[in-house]
Enzyme design. Structure first.
Site, short mmCIF file in Angstrom:
data_model
loop_
_atom_site.label_atom_id
_atom_site.label_comp_id
_atom_site.label_asym_id
_atom_site.label_seq_id
_atom_site.Cartn_x
_atom_site.Cartn_y
_atom_site.Cartn_z
N SER A 158 0.87 -1.19 0.00
CA SER A 158 0.00 0.00 0.00
C SER A 158 0.89 1.23 0.00
O SER A 158 2.02 1.17 0.52
CB SER A 158 -0.87 0.01 1.26
N TYR A 206 -2.05 -1.73 10.33
CA TYR A 206 -2.22 -1.95 8.89
C TYR A 206 -1.02 -1.38 8.13
O TYR A 206 -0.43 -2.03 7.27
CB TYR A 206 -3.51 -1.26 8.43
N1 NAD Z 1 -8.57 -0.23 -2.34
C1 NAD Z 1 -7.61 0.57 -1.91
O1 NAD Z 1 -7.75 1.79 -1.91
C2 NAD Z 1 -6.31 -0.03 -1.42
C3 NAD Z 1 -5.24 0.83 -1.16
C4 NAD Z 1 -4.04 0.31 -0.72
C5 NAD Z 1 -3.90 -1.06 -0.54
N2 NAD Z 1 -4.97 -1.88 -0.80
C6 NAD Z 1 -4.77 -3.31 -0.57
O2 NAD Z 1 -5.26 -4.03 -1.69
C7 NAD Z 1 -5.68 -5.33 -1.26
C8 NAD Z 1 -7.09 -5.56 -1.76
O3 NAD Z 1 -7.92 -4.57 -1.22
P1 NAD Z 1 -9.34 -4.20 -1.87
O4 NAD Z 1 -9.48 -2.73 -1.75
O5 NAD Z 1 -9.50 -4.84 -3.17
O6 NAD Z 1 -10.27 -4.82 -0.73
P2 NAD Z 1 -11.69 -5.54 -0.75
O7 NAD Z 1 -12.22 -5.35 0.63
O8 NAD Z 1 -12.53 -5.11 -1.90
O9 NAD Z 1 -11.27 -7.07 -0.95
C9 NAD Z 1 -10.56 -7.74 0.06
C10 NAD Z 1 -10.92 -9.21 -0.02
O10 NAD Z 1 -10.16 -9.88 0.99
C11 NAD Z 1 -11.02 -10.80 1.65
N3 NAD Z 1 -10.57 -11.05 3.01
C12 NAD Z 1 -10.70 -10.23 4.08
N4 NAD Z 1 -10.24 -10.83 5.18
C13 NAD Z 1 -9.81 -12.06 4.79
C14 NAD Z 1 -9.25 -13.16 5.50
N5 NAD Z 1 -9.07 -13.14 6.83
N6 NAD Z 1 -8.92 -14.26 4.78
C15 NAD Z 1 -9.12 -14.32 3.46
N7 NAD Z 1 -9.67 -13.31 2.73
C16 NAD Z 1 -10.01 -12.20 3.42
C17 NAD Z 1 -12.38 -10.13 1.65
O11 NAD Z 1 -13.45 -11.08 1.85
C18 NAD Z 1 -12.40 -9.49 0.27
O12 NAD Z 1 -12.96 -10.35 -0.70
C19 NAD Z 1 -5.53 -5.35 0.26
O13 NAD Z 1 -4.30 -5.96 0.58
C20 NAD Z 1 -5.51 -3.88 0.62
O14 NAD Z 1 -4.81 -3.64 1.82
C21 NAD Z 1 -6.16 -1.40 -1.22
#
Ligand code: NAD
Length: 285
Positions: free
Chosen positions: A164, A177
């Site tokens: 991130s 986080y």
């Molecule tokens: N969207 C953003 O703005 C953003 C920014 C920086 C980093 N990220 C990172 O990108 C990645 C994906 O994020 P996203 O925004 O697509 O999130 P999202 O919430 O849309 O998807 C996350 C998925 O992870 C699954 N999940 C949650 N806890 C879990 C567990 N204990 N075991 C297995 N699966 C689990 C959820 O069910 C979900 O399907 C993450 O690592 C997040 O930290 C996202």
């Protein structure tokens, strides 16, 4: 006479379709594959020929995504907080399909209820710290631990970890986080350094704000504020990250190892005071 360039309305950036077929015959695991960045990556990998294991704590949603993918793709329910379920996920995939080419470690705890407890050094409980470190960081190590022996035997394998932009700058929230995401960059370099000579590439992506279900639930009011700090006309979507993940997972990136790529609309590229300076200039400086 000097040429005057008329400003035009910002055009949406075009995104080429998944026409490259870079993953024909390959097997991929995507954790957190039921939503957001993970789901978009599953779709892109499958569209380019991979058999994809959509791995997620939400088994029902993972089933729904896998059902649409074809190429014998399947869903696997697992919990990132439970390393035995990660062992089952990875070894079960290898047993079923006979190989593993791509591991996208991407799941993270994104629930607003947890973020409310993930505060600062004084207030955070050790229980919250351990929970976040377990699911966000130890889970990525576990994925690598169980995938690497097979990848090394194959002489090839690509791991892409989701970090991130939080890893690069301090924030007033989400202590654990942010630290977990910074550590993922170290993990990425370690895996590349230990196993690169054995044919393994391990890289990371660092998303800024991306419009996924997770971010929309966590930071709905923050999105407008953040948009002022982007250097692109649009906020990123999960497909923008999927394109980067798939590039890094593909043989097109064969000379790239141990690196972290930021995809944040340029948010970290400029002076942090940019928005304030724009306001100052508008007030006549
Ligand atoms: N969207 C953003 O703005 C953003 C920014 C920086 C980093 N990220 C990172 O990108 C990645 C994906 O994020 P996203 O925004 O697509 O999130 P999202 O919430 O849309 O998807 C996350 C998925 O992870 C699954 N999940 C949650 N806890 C879990 C567990 N204990 N075991 C297995 N699966 C689990 C959820 O069910 C979900 O399907 C993450 O690592 C997040 O930290 C996202």
């Amino acid at each position: 006479m000097a040429t005057v360039i008329q400003p035009s309305a910002p055009q949406p950036l075009s995104r080429p379709g998944p026409h490259l077929g870079r993953f024909q015959g390959q097997v991929a695991i995507v954790t957190g594959g039921a939503s957001g960045i993970g789901e978009a990556t599953c779709r892109r990998l499958a569209a380019e020929g991979a058999t994809v294991v959509v791995a997620d704590v939400n088994g029902e949603r993972a089933e729904a995504v896998a059902a649409e993918l074809g190429n014998h793709s399947r869903a696997q329910q697992f919990d990132a907080a439970d390393v035995t379920s990660i062992e089952r996920l990875v070894l079960g995939t290898i047993e079923r399909f006979g190989r593993l080419d791509v591991l996208h470690n991407n799941a993270a705890l994104t629930s607003p209820a947890l973020h409310a407890k993930d505060t600062n050094a004084i207030d955070i409980s050790f229980e919250t710290w351990d929970l976040v470190m377990g699911a966000n960081l130890r889970a990525y190590l576990a994925g690598c631990k169980y995938a690497l022996p097979t990848m090394i035997k194959q002489g090839s394998g690509a791991i892409v970890n989701t970090a991130s932009t939080g890893a690069f700058s301090g924030d007033i929230t989400r202590m654990a986080y942010t630290v977990s995401k910074a550590a993922i960059i170290g993990l990425t370099r370690q895996i590349a350094t230990h196993h690169g000579p054995q044919g393994i590439r391990c890289n990371a992506v660092a998303p800024g704000l991306v419009l996924s279900a997770g971010s929309l639930a966590t930071v709905p009011n923050v999105i407008k504020v953040m948009q002022r700090h982007l250097l692109t006309p649009e906020i990123g979507e999960p497909e923008d990250l999927a394109a980067l993940v798939c590039f890094l997972a593909s043989s097109e990136a064969r000379y790239i190892n141990g690196q972290t790529y930021i995809a944040d609309g340029g948010m970290l590229a400029h002076n942090p005071a940019m928005a304030d300076l724009i306001d100052l200039a508008a007030r006549g400086g």
